[in-house]
Design a protein around this motif. Structure first.
Motif, mmCIF file in Angstrom:
data_model
loop_
_atom_site.group_PDB
_atom_site.id
_atom_site.type_symbol
_atom_site.label_atom_id
_atom_site.label_comp_id
_atom_site.label_asym_id
_atom_site.label_seq_id
_atom_site.Cartn_x
_atom_site.Cartn_y
_atom_site.Cartn_z
ATOM 1 N N UNK A 32 1.263 -1.039 0.031
ATOM 2 C CA UNK A 32 0.333 -0.054 0.092
ATOM 3 C C UNK A 32 0.649 1.938 0.289
ATOM 4 N N UNK A 33 1.858 0.994 -0.168
ATOM 5 C CA UNK A 33 2.962 2.350 0.097
ATOM 6 C C UNK A 33 4.271 2.357 -0.632
ATOM 7 N N UNK A 58 1.446 7.038 0.671
ATOM 8 C CA UNK A 58 0.313 5.765 0.705
ATOM 9 C C UNK A 58 0.026 5.893 -1.535
ATOM 10 N N UNK A 59 -0.267 4.519 -1.219
ATOM 11 C CA UNK A 59 -0.757 4.138 -3.356
ATOM 12 C C UNK A 59 -1.818 4.304 -3.600
ATOM 13 N N UNK A 60 -2.994 4.001 -2.059
ATOM 14 C CA UNK A 60 -4.086 4.033 -1.995
ATOM 15 C C UNK A 60 -4.772 5.367 -2.421
ATOM 16 N N UNK A 61 -5.805 5.359 -3.428
ATOM 17 C CA UNK A 61 -6.192 6.167 -3.550
ATOM 18 C C UNK A 61 -7.521 6.260 -3.434
ATOM 19 N N UNK A 62 -8.562 7.342 -3.205
ATOM 20 C CA UNK A 62 -9.773 8.081 -2.800
ATOM 21 C C UNK A 62 -10.862 7.036 -2.973
ATOM 22 N N UNK A 63 -11.020 6.585 -4.688
ATOM 23 C CA UNK A 63 -11.991 6.419 -4.923
ATOM 24 C C UNK A 63 -12.660 6.769 -6.217
#
Lengths: 63, 305
Positions: A32-33, A58-63
């Protein structure tokens, strides 16, 4: 070393011999990073020293 | 350990364990996007491609790579559409980033706004409607992107959806037993073709979110702004976290989900093609699954408030 964690917006001080060990210590899933050491993207086996400045992005995006 | 190709300092490790330096990683990434495009014939001679640009990392990476291909091939047209939902404190920053990127790449950018087209900003809609902001936003974004792309004579809309997005959607549809929704997924969205519904293509389909973020970081495609203030990932967030845990414990999990899904997708698409024909909204004549489309229903609700 000083570590900035983007997801929480917090700075922490941690000792770890490598990026992989650092993520383990901080209980962060490496999937995730991305880790930036002194302004350069590095891999998990990159060695760390006390003087390094680390950013955990962080590599996880908002949506 | 050094870069697999050129033996310089590595910046990224692939699931396979191979390591790449900045340049070789970018090369690997672009090559994989081009392979997907070739394999699924995503861009053909004479195409007019609209890139759905948000200013976020995924769509910025997509536009940057497509602009590179466009400059080489010159046998298709490329432009970008940004939907300004009207989110105070967020959209102006991402819009500025998108405008600068388009200027740098020499790509024409069209901006359409909720306020101008629909009469309300998303901020105003959220206060008036008893619905989640992402549901409202998604409905109108899809609606406006389709109508605007059609107006601009695009025959395809390119989205920055990556392997993580798709794997999450596949698993969510599986958990919810929604094969009809699953049938609409894939590198090229949709089941049936109609001139009023512009096909959506996903050139980043096989690239992981971590890879896309690394490419964006290495190529200056990450803006200095936080994520959308309305972001809520209740169900998708749980699936995402679960898949990330699996990916860490069992590398290749997401690629496995995509690979198995792609194998069965033609059967799913064929099955759902046999159902009812594409319906069109009785009010606006846009594609819909019911009598009246969701966008028109929400607009009616807004007018009553």
């Amino acid at each position: 070393m000083k570590v900035y964690i983007e997801q929480t917006g917090k700075n922490v001080s941690v000792k770890a011999p490598s990026v992989g060990a650092l993520l383990k210590k901080l209980n962060i899933n490496p999937v995730t990073v991305l880790v930036v050491k002194n302004g350069t993207l590095v891999t998990e086996d990159s060695k760390l020293s006390e003087k390094d400045k680390i950013k955990i992005l962080s590599v996880v995006s908002g949506g | 350990m050094t870069c697999k190709k050129c033996k310089s300092e590595p910046v990224f490790t692939l699931i396979s364990g191979e390591k790449f330096c900045k340049y070789c990683f970018s090369h690997y990434f672009e090559k994989k996007v081009r392979k997907t495009m070739r394999q699924y014939e995503l861009i053909e001679k004479g195409d007019r491609i609209a890139v759905a640009l948000s200013g976020g990392k995924d769509s910025s990476v997509l536009l940057s790579i497509l602009a590179g291909i466009w400059k080489e091939r010159k046998d298709f047209d490329l432009f970008a559409i940004l939907v300004d939902e009207g989110i105070k404190g967020y959209r102006p920053l991402t819009q500025k980033f998108a405008q600068n990127l388009c200027k740098k790449l020499g790509v024409k950018l069209y901006i359409i706004s909720f306020k101008k087209e629909l009469g309300y900003t998303l901020d105003e809609m959220v206060k008036k409607l008893n619905k989640g902001p992402c549901t409202i936003c998604g409905t109108f974004r899809r609606y406006l992107l389709n109508t605007e792309a059609r107006k601009l004579k695009a025959n395809k809309i390119a989205f920055g959806h990556n392997a993580d997005d798709e794997a999450q959607s596949i698993v969510m549809n599986l958990f919810r037993s929604n094969n009809a929704a699953a049938a609409r997924l894939g590198v090229i969205n949709g089941i049936k073709r109609d001139a009023r519904f512009i096909p959506r293509i996903k050139p980043l389909y096989y690239l992981l979110e971590k890879e896309t973020t690394a490419y964006a970081y290495l190529n200056g495609l990450i803006g200095d702004f936080k994520e959308c203030p309305y972001t809520s990932l209740a169900y998708r967030g749980q699936v995402r976290d679960m898949l990330n845990t699996f990916e860490n414990n069992h590398p290749g999990t997401k690629a496995g989900i995509l690979s198995a899904f792609i194998e069965t997708l033609p059967i799913l698409k064929e099955h759902y093609k046999k159902g009812k024909e594409i319906a069109f909204c009785s009010k606006c004549n846009e594609p819909t699954s019911g009598e009246e489309c969701m966008a028109c229903r929400l607009l009616d609700e807004l007018k009553k408030k």
